[in-house]
Design an enzyme around this catalytic site. Structure first.
Site, short mmCIF file in Angstrom:
data_model
loop_
_atom_site.label_atom_id
_atom_site.label_comp_id
_atom_site.label_asym_id
_atom_site.label_seq_id
_atom_site.Cartn_x
_atom_site.Cartn_y
_atom_site.Cartn_z
N ARG A 82 1.76 2.01 -3.47
CA ARG A 82 0.60 2.52 -4.21
C ARG A 82 0.34 3.98 -3.82
NH1 ARG A 82 -1.90 1.23 -7.86
NH2 ARG A 82 -4.05 1.31 -7.16
N ASP A 109 -7.81 7.04 -5.72
CA ASP A 109 -7.01 8.26 -5.87
C ASP A 109 -7.92 9.47 -5.63
OD1 ASP A 109 -8.28 9.25 -8.35
OD2 ASP A 109 -7.26 7.62 -9.38
N TYR A 121 0.82 -1.21 0.00
CA TYR A 121 0.00 0.00 0.00
C TYR A 121 0.85 1.27 0.00
CZ TYR A 121 -4.75 -1.65 -0.18
OH TYR A 121 -5.93 -2.17 -0.63
N CYS A 149 -5.87 4.46 20.30
CA CYS A 149 -5.85 3.20 21.04
C CYS A 149 -4.58 2.38 20.82
CB CYS A 149 -7.07 2.35 20.69
SG CYS A 149 -6.98 1.59 19.06
N GLY A 156 -14.08 3.84 -18.17
CA GLY A 156 -12.82 3.23 -17.75
C GLY A 156 -12.97 2.15 -16.71
N HIS A 161 -15.16 2.81 -3.04
CA HIS A 161 -14.12 1.87 -2.58
C HIS A 161 -13.16 2.52 -1.58
CE1 HIS A 161 -14.61 -1.07 -6.23
NE2 HIS A 161 -15.64 -1.06 -5.40
P1 NAD Z 1 -9.97 -2.25 -14.00
O1 NAD Z 1 -8.52 -2.12 -13.81
O2 NAD Z 1 -10.65 -3.53 -13.77
O3 NAD Z 1 -10.36 -1.78 -15.47
C1 NAD Z 1 -9.87 -0.62 -16.00
C2 NAD Z 1 -10.47 -0.39 -17.37
O4 NAD Z 1 -10.00 0.85 -17.82
C3 NAD Z 1 -10.08 -1.45 -18.40
O5 NAD Z 1 -11.26 -1.99 -18.99
C4 NAD Z 1 -9.25 -0.66 -19.43
O6 NAD Z 1 -9.47 -1.07 -20.75
C5 NAD Z 1 -9.79 0.74 -19.21
N1 NAD Z 1 -8.89 1.83 -19.64
C6 NAD Z 1 -7.54 1.83 -19.76
N2 NAD Z 1 -7.11 3.04 -20.21
C7 NAD Z 1 -8.23 3.82 -20.36
C8 NAD Z 1 -8.45 5.15 -20.77
N3 NAD Z 1 -7.44 5.95 -21.14
N4 NAD Z 1 -9.72 5.61 -20.80
C9 NAD Z 1 -10.77 4.83 -20.44
N5 NAD Z 1 -10.61 3.54 -20.04
C10 NAD Z 1 -9.36 3.05 -19.99
O7 NAD Z 1 -10.57 -1.14 -13.11
P2 NAD Z 1 -11.86 -1.07 -12.33
O8 NAD Z 1 -12.98 -1.64 -13.15
O9 NAD Z 1 -11.89 0.31 -11.91
O10 NAD Z 1 -11.79 -2.02 -11.04
C11 NAD Z 1 -10.72 -2.53 -10.36
C12 NAD Z 1 -10.53 -2.04 -8.95
O11 NAD Z 1 -9.23 -1.51 -8.91
C13 NAD Z 1 -11.40 -0.97 -8.44
O12 NAD Z 1 -11.81 -1.31 -7.17
C14 NAD Z 1 -10.50 0.26 -8.29
O13 NAD Z 1 -10.75 0.91 -7.07
C15 NAD Z 1 -9.15 -0.32 -8.20
N6 NAD Z 1 -8.10 0.53 -8.78
C16 NAD Z 1 -8.07 1.87 -8.53
C17 NAD Z 1 -7.09 2.67 -9.11
C18 NAD Z 1 -7.09 4.16 -8.81
O14 NAD Z 1 -7.49 4.58 -7.73
N7 NAD Z 1 -6.68 5.00 -9.77
C19 NAD Z 1 -6.15 2.11 -9.96
C20 NAD Z 1 -6.20 0.74 -10.18
C21 NAD Z 1 -7.20 -0.05 -9.59
#
Ligand code: NAD
Length: 269
Positions: A72, A109, A69, A171, A211, A124
């Site tokens: 990240r 983020d 974490y 705590c 996305g 989330h």
């Molecule tokens: P995912 O990683 O499962 O899917 C991401 C999607 O984004 C993919 O289908 C991909 O094709 C698409 N993508 C890639 N580039 C893109 C762009 N420029 N424009 C639009 N789409 C684009 O992500 P998810 O469905 O969000 O779920 C996975 C989990 O991962 C979630 O719980 C999320 O919170 C977490 N996560 C969060 C972050 C963050 O906070 N930025 C990053 C990674 C994963």
């Protein structure tokens, strides 16, 4: 293949109703944050064992869990909103006065808030807060949390180990990220505002996914409700959809290109 014109027709149909936008990791990809499941070479699903972002891992091996974490969090601190985030701010402004608007993000983020989105639910959780892992503590679920900036993480960063893990100021129990782990439920914490998301799903006039690979619990709920109510849906994702059976308009291009074009096409409300 669907077009920005079709997206525009979908959101224009939300006069006097709720436009519900749901973002996933893809909207932040252009800011330099890798997605989990996307096709990009750096998609972190390829490298990260899914078991790390779990409560089971936190309880079994908090040092390994926290090391992951911390890496990240460091990455999330150094990024800026992109044209996709800004496009959704403009879309919210455009919808103001016409109807309601709600943005539900799966991302932890802070790029939506930094871009200026106002009606936002981080379903989330959020990387800029931590919470206590001890049941009953004022800083623990279901309501407590602390700004990450208030906790000195340097001892752990410099010398990761059980004795340097971040501790609750109230705590003394080990702190945890204020995020939904893969083996937890959406109602674990009030901040996830899942009841509001559920209510929005039951009343939305249209759903715009951006996305997301539509592979997590919240998207399943929203899809199911939209199908049941025959509500119009669209997806912006350069990979297209992994669910071709779903009746939705799919714009297979990056969010940072499509959303500014959508707002320009909508013009004045
Ligand atoms: P995912 O990683 O499962 O899917 C991401 C999607 O984004 C993919 O289908 C991909 O094709 C698409 N993508 C890639 N580039 C893109 C762009 N420029 N424009 C639009 N789409 C684009 O992500 P998810 O469905 O969000 O779920 C996975 C989990 O991962 C979630 O719980 C999320 O919170 C977490 N996560 C969060 C972050 C963050 O906070 N930025 C990053 C990674 C994963």
């Amino acid at each position: 293949m669907s077009s920005v014109d079709e997206l525009a027709r979908l959101v224009e149909g939300c006069q006097d109703s709720l436009l519900l936008v749901v973002t996933g990791a893809g909207i932040s990809a252009a800011s330099g944050i890798p997605t989990f499941r996307g096709p990009e070479p750096e998609a972190i699903w390829r490298h990260t064992p899914q078991e790390l972002a779990t409560r089971a891992c936190f309880e079994r091996d908090p040092v390994t869990h926290w090391r992951w974490y911390f890496d990240r969090f460091r990455m999330l601190d150094d990024v800026k909103p992109n044209a996709g985030h800004r496009g959704l701010v403009d879309l919210e402004r455009w919808q103001a006065g016409r109807g309601e608007f709600l943005l539900v993000t799966q991302n932890i983020d802070s790029l939506h808030e930094r871009a200026g989105s106002r009606s936002l639910i981080k379903v989330h959780g959020t990387a800029d807060r931590l919470r206590c892992s001890a049941a009953g503590c004022v800083h623990a679920a279901p309501r407590g949390s602390l700004p990450r900036a208030e906790i000195d993480l340097e001892p752990f960063v410099g010398r990761p180990g059980a004795e340097t893990l971040p501790r609750c100021p109230a705590c003394g129990a080990v702190l945890r990220p204020h995020v939904l782990f893969f083996d937890e439920y959406y109602d674990e914490h009030d901040d996830y505002r899942f009841a509001t998301v559920r209510a929005a799903a039951a009343s939305a006039g249209a759903l715009l996914f951006v996305g997301t690979s539509l592979a997590v619990g919240v998207t399943e709920l929203l899809l199911w409700e939209a199908l049941r109510r025959r509500v119009g849906m669209a997806l912006v994702d350069p990979a297209g959809t992994s669910r071709p059976e779903l009746p939705m308009c799919v714009v297979a291009e990056p969010a940072e290109e499509v959303l500014p074009r959508l707002v320009a096409r909508l013009g004045e409300p």
